[in-house]
Motif scaffolding. Structure first.
Motif, PDB file in Angstrom:
ATOM      1  N   GLU A   1       0.862  -1.173   0.000  1.00 33.73           N
ATOM      2  CA  GLU A   1       0.000   0.000   0.000  1.00 33.73           C
ATOM      3  C   GLU A   1       0.904   1.231   0.000  1.00 33.73           C
ATOM      4  OE1 GLU A   1      -3.939   1.621   2.317  1.00 33.73           O
ATOM      5  OE2 GLU A   1      -2.647   0.206   3.357  1.00 33.73           O
ATOM      6  N   LEU A   2       0.512   2.248  -0.764  1.00 34.17           N
ATOM      7  CA  LEU A   2       1.303   3.473  -0.774  1.00 34.17           C
ATOM      8  C   LEU A   2       1.282   4.125   0.600  1.00 34.17           C
ATOM      9  CD1 LEU A   2       0.344   5.265  -4.132  1.00 34.17           C
ATOM     10  CD2 LEU A   2       2.475   4.083  -3.588  1.00 34.17           C
ATOM     11  N   THR A   3       2.416   4.635   1.023  1.00 34.19           N
ATOM     12  CA  THR A   3       2.475   5.445   2.233  1.00 34.19           C
ATOM     13  C   THR A   3       2.003   6.850   1.874  1.00 34.19           C
ATOM     14  OG1 THR A   3       4.732   6.154   1.756  1.00 34.19           O
ATOM     15  CG2 THR A   3       4.483   4.150   3.104  1.00 34.19           C
ATOM     16  N   ASP A   4       1.827   7.690   2.876  1.00 29.72           N
ATOM     17  CA  ASP A   4       1.479   9.092   2.603  1.00 29.72           C
ATOM     18  C   ASP A   4       2.562   9.725   1.737  1.00 29.72           C
ATOM     19  OD1 ASP A   4      -0.851   8.882   4.061  1.00 29.72           O
ATOM     20  OD2 ASP A   4      -0.019   9.792   5.871  1.00 29.72           O
ATOM     21  N   HIS A   5       3.825   9.393   2.042  1.00 32.03           N
ATOM     22  CA  HIS A   5       4.949   9.921   1.260  1.00 32.03           C
ATOM     23  C   HIS A   5       4.859   9.453  -0.196  1.00 32.03           C
ATOM     24  CE1 HIS A   5       8.995  11.299   0.364  1.00 32.03           C
ATOM     25  NE2 HIS A   5       9.327  10.084  -0.028  1.00 32.03           N
ATOM     26  N   GLY A   6       4.505   8.183  -0.403  1.00 27.00           N
ATOM     27  CA  GLY A   6       4.366   7.648  -1.757  1.00 27.00           C
ATOM     28  C   GLY A   6       3.237   8.320  -2.523  1.00 27.00           C
ATOM     29  N   ARG A   7       2.123   8.565  -1.850  1.00 27.12           N
ATOM     30  CA  ARG A   7       0.992   9.259  -2.492  1.00 27.12           C
ATOM     31  C   ARG A   7       1.408  10.672  -2.893  1.00 27.12           C
ATOM     32  NH1 ARG A   7      -3.677   6.585  -2.183  1.00 27.12           N
ATOM     33  NH2 ARG A   7      -4.986   8.413  -2.500  1.00 27.12           N
ATOM     34  N   GLU A   8       2.145  11.345  -2.004  1.00 28.68           N
ATOM     35  CA  GLU A   8       2.607  12.701  -2.305  1.00 28.68           C
ATOM     36  C   GLU A   8       3.542  12.721  -3.501  1.00 28.68           C
ATOM     37  OE1 GLU A   8       4.375  14.246   1.280  1.00 28.68           O
ATOM     38  OE2 GLU A   8       2.488  14.079   2.378  1.00 28.68           O
ATOM     39  N   LYS A   9       4.470  11.772  -3.545  1.00 24.99           N
ATOM     40  CA  LYS A   9       5.418  11.717  -4.666  1.00 24.99           C
ATOM     41  C   LYS A   9       4.683  11.496  -5.983  1.00 24.99           C
ATOM     42  CE  LYS A   9       9.711  10.190  -4.304  1.00 24.99           C
ATOM     43  NZ  LYS A   9      10.463  11.412  -4.274  1.00 24.99           N
ATOM     44  N   PHE A  10       3.680  10.605  -5.978  1.00 23.69           N
ATOM     45  CA  PHE A  10       2.915  10.341  -7.189  1.00 23.69           C
ATOM     46  C   PHE A  10       2.134  11.589  -7.605  1.00 23.69           C
ATOM     47  CE2 PHE A  10      -0.992   8.751  -9.312  1.00 23.69           C
ATOM     48  CZ  PHE A  10      -0.387   8.247 -10.454  1.00 23.69           C
ATOM     49  N   GLU A  11       1.487  12.238  -6.652  1.00 21.39           N
ATOM     50  CA  GLU A  11       0.715  13.445  -6.960  1.00 21.39           C
ATOM     51  C   GLU A  11       1.624  14.557  -7.490  1.00 21.39           C
ATOM     52  OE1 GLU A  11      -1.358  14.144  -3.287  1.00 21.39           O
ATOM     53  OE2 GLU A  11      -2.838  12.573  -3.703  1.00 21.39           O
ATOM     54  N   GLU A  12       2.811  14.696  -6.921  1.00 20.28           N
ATOM     55  CA  GLU A  12       3.762  15.693  -7.416  1.00 20.28           C
ATOM     56  C   GLU A  12       4.164  15.381  -8.857  1.00 20.28           C
ATOM     57  OE1 GLU A  12       7.011  15.654  -4.633  1.00 20.28           O
ATOM     58  OE2 GLU A  12       5.801  16.586  -3.052  1.00 20.28           O
ATOM     59  N   HIS A  13       4.384  14.104  -9.149  1.00 16.57           N
ATOM     60  CA  HIS A  13       4.776  13.700 -10.501  1.00 16.57           C
ATOM     61  C   HIS A  13       3.654  13.994 -11.495  1.00 16.57           C
ATOM     62  CE1 HIS A  13       7.251  11.632 -13.418  1.00 16.57           C
ATOM     63  NE2 HIS A  13       6.195  10.963 -13.808  1.00 16.57           N
ATOM     64  N   VAL A  14       2.418  13.688 -11.112  1.00 16.94           N
ATOM     65  CA  VAL A  14       1.273  13.989 -11.976  1.00 16.94           C
ATOM     66  C   VAL A  14       1.195  15.494 -12.205  1.00 16.94           C
ATOM     67  CG1 VAL A  14      -1.260  13.967 -12.097  1.00 16.94           C
ATOM     68  CG2 VAL A  14      -0.022  11.907 -11.396  1.00 16.94           C
ATOM     69  N   GLY A  15       1.438  16.277 -11.164  1.00 17.76           N
ATOM     70  CA  GLY A  15       1.445  17.734 -11.304  1.00 17.76           C
ATOM     71  C   GLY A  15       2.509  18.209 -12.275  1.00 17.76           C
ATOM     72  N   THR A  16       3.677  17.589 -12.224  1.00 20.07           N
ATOM     73  CA  THR A  16       4.762  17.934 -13.158  1.00 20.07           C
ATOM     74  C   THR A  16       4.349  17.612 -14.589  1.00 20.07           C
ATOM     75  OG1 THR A  16       6.432  17.529 -11.461  1.00 20.07           O
ATOM     76  CG2 THR A  16       7.189  17.508 -13.744  1.00 20.07           C
ATOM     77  N   LEU A  17       3.729  16.462 -14.788  1.00 21.80           N
ATOM     78  CA  LEU A  17       3.263  16.087 -16.134  1.00 21.80           C
ATOM     79  C   LEU A  17       2.184  17.046 -16.630  1.00 21.80           C
ATOM     80  CD1 LEU A  17       3.059  12.203 -15.734  1.00 21.80           C
ATOM     81  CD2 LEU A  17       4.760  13.496 -17.048  1.00 21.80           C
ATOM     82  N   GLU A  18       1.265  17.435 -15.742  1.00 19.98           N
ATOM     83  CA  GLU A  18       0.212  18.375 -16.131  1.00 19.98           C
ATOM     84  C   GLU A  18       0.816  19.735 -16.503  1.00 19.98           C
ATOM     85  OE1 GLU A  18      -2.305  18.128 -12.669  1.00 19.98           O
ATOM     86  OE2 GLU A  18      -3.560  16.591 -13.593  1.00 19.98           O
ATOM     87  N   ALA A  19       1.826  20.176 -15.751  1.00 19.70           N
ATOM     88  CA  ALA A  19       2.485  21.450 -16.059  1.00 19.70           C
ATOM     89  C   ALA A  19       3.181  21.365 -17.414  1.00 19.70           C
ATOM     90  CB  ALA A  19       3.495  21.801 -14.966  1.00 19.70           C
ATOM     91  N   LEU A  20       3.770  20.218 -17.722  1.00 23.41           N
ATOM     92  CA  LEU A  20       4.416  20.029 -19.025  1.00 23.41           C
ATOM     93  C   LEU A  20       3.387  20.145 -20.147  1.00 23.41           C
ATOM     94  CD1 LEU A  20       6.802  19.227 -20.842  1.00 23.41           C
ATOM     95  CD2 LEU A  20       6.225  16.839 -20.364  1.00 23.41           C
ATOM     96  N   ILE A  21       2.250  19.509 -19.971  1.00 23.17           N
ATOM     97  CA  ILE A  21       1.194  19.581 -20.989  1.00 23.17           C
ATOM     98  C   ILE A  21       0.726  21.020 -21.171  1.00 23.17           C
ATOM     99  CG2 ILE A  21      -1.194  18.925 -21.493  1.00 23.17           C
ATOM    100  CD1 ILE A  21      -0.496  16.176 -20.188  1.00 23.17           C
ATOM    101  N   GLU A  22       0.513  21.719 -20.060  1.00 24.22           N
ATOM    102  CA  GLU A  22       0.072  23.107 -20.142  1.00 24.22           C
ATOM    103  C   GLU A  22       1.089  23.984 -20.873  1.00 24.22           C
ATOM    104  OE1 GLU A  22      -1.080  24.689 -16.333  1.00 24.22           O
ATOM    105  OE2 GLU A  22      -2.407  22.989 -15.968  1.00 24.22           O
ATOM    106  N   SER A  23       2.382  23.739 -20.613  1.00 25.68           N
ATOM    107  CA  SER A  23       3.419  24.545 -21.262  1.00 25.68           C
ATOM    108  C   SER A  23       3.462  24.283 -22.769  1.00 25.68           C
ATOM    109  CB  SER A  23       4.787  24.289 -20.634  1.00 25.68           C
ATOM    110  OG  SER A  23       5.298  23.016 -20.992  1.00 25.68           O
ATOM    111  N   LEU A  24       3.084  23.087 -23.176  1.00 23.46           N
ATOM    112  CA  LEU A  24       3.072  22.755 -24.602  1.00 23.46           C
ATOM    113  C   LEU A  24       1.881  23.393 -25.323  1.00 23.46           C
ATOM    114  CD1 LEU A  24       4.042  18.984 -24.398  1.00 23.46           C
ATOM    115  CD2 LEU A  24       5.523  20.887 -25.047  1.00 23.46           C
ATOM    116  N   GLU A  25       0.831  23.656 -24.562  1.00 20.35           N
ATOM    117  CA  GLU A  25      -0.385  24.221 -25.166  1.00 20.35           C
ATOM    118  C   GLU A  25      -0.324  25.729 -25.322  1.00 20.35           C
ATOM    119  OE1 GLU A  25      -3.406  22.703 -22.549  1.00 20.35           O
ATOM    120  OE2 GLU A  25      -3.482  20.781 -23.582  1.00 20.35           O
ATOM    121  N   GLU A  26       0.662  26.374 -24.713  1.00 23.72           N
ATOM    122  CA  GLU A  26       0.768  27.834 -24.771  1.00 23.72           C
ATOM    123  C   GLU A  26       1.316  28.304 -26.086  1.00 23.72           C
ATOM    124  OE1 GLU A  26       3.059  28.921 -21.347  1.00 23.72           O
ATOM    125  OE2 GLU A  26       1.440  28.412 -20.008  1.00 23.72           O
TER     126      GLU A  26
END
Length: 95
Positions: A70-95
């Motif tokens: 099971e993911l720890t709180d730290h693991g959930r945070e790392k995954f959410e941060e990574h998803v945020g990084t990917l979303e920011a990359l997509i947004e930067s490509l759309e500009e």
């Protein structure tokens, strides 16, 4: 834009996503659902455990060993941060 190599590695990214969605999961369910070998899964899970990203529980069920993850709180945070990084990359490509 830097990716967290622990999370970004393809198999581990699948593991993070699977555990994020399903919560506590057994070793056998993960190998079957993600189509990874037992050795490959064990290696990646050891790495995630060492990084405090997964909790591992080992027990015997009907005299058979069963390992769950099971993911720890730290693991959930790392995954959410990574998803945020990917979303920011997509947004930067759309500009």
């Amino acid at each position: 834009m830097d990716f967290d190599k622990l999370v970004h590695q393809p198999t581990r990214l699948q593991l993070f996503a699977y555990l994020y969605r399903h919560g506590e999961s057994s070793f056998s369910d993960i190998t079957e659902e993600l189509d990874v070998t037992e050795g490959n899964l064990a290696s990646h899970m050891n790495r995630l455990e060492d990084a405090d990203c997964v909790d591992v529980e080992k027990q015997f069920v009907e005299n058979k060993p069963q390992t769950t993850y099971e993911l720890t709180d730290h693991g959930r945070e790392k995954f959410e941060e990574h998803v945020g990084t990917l979303e920011a990359l997509i947004e930067s490509l759309e500009e």
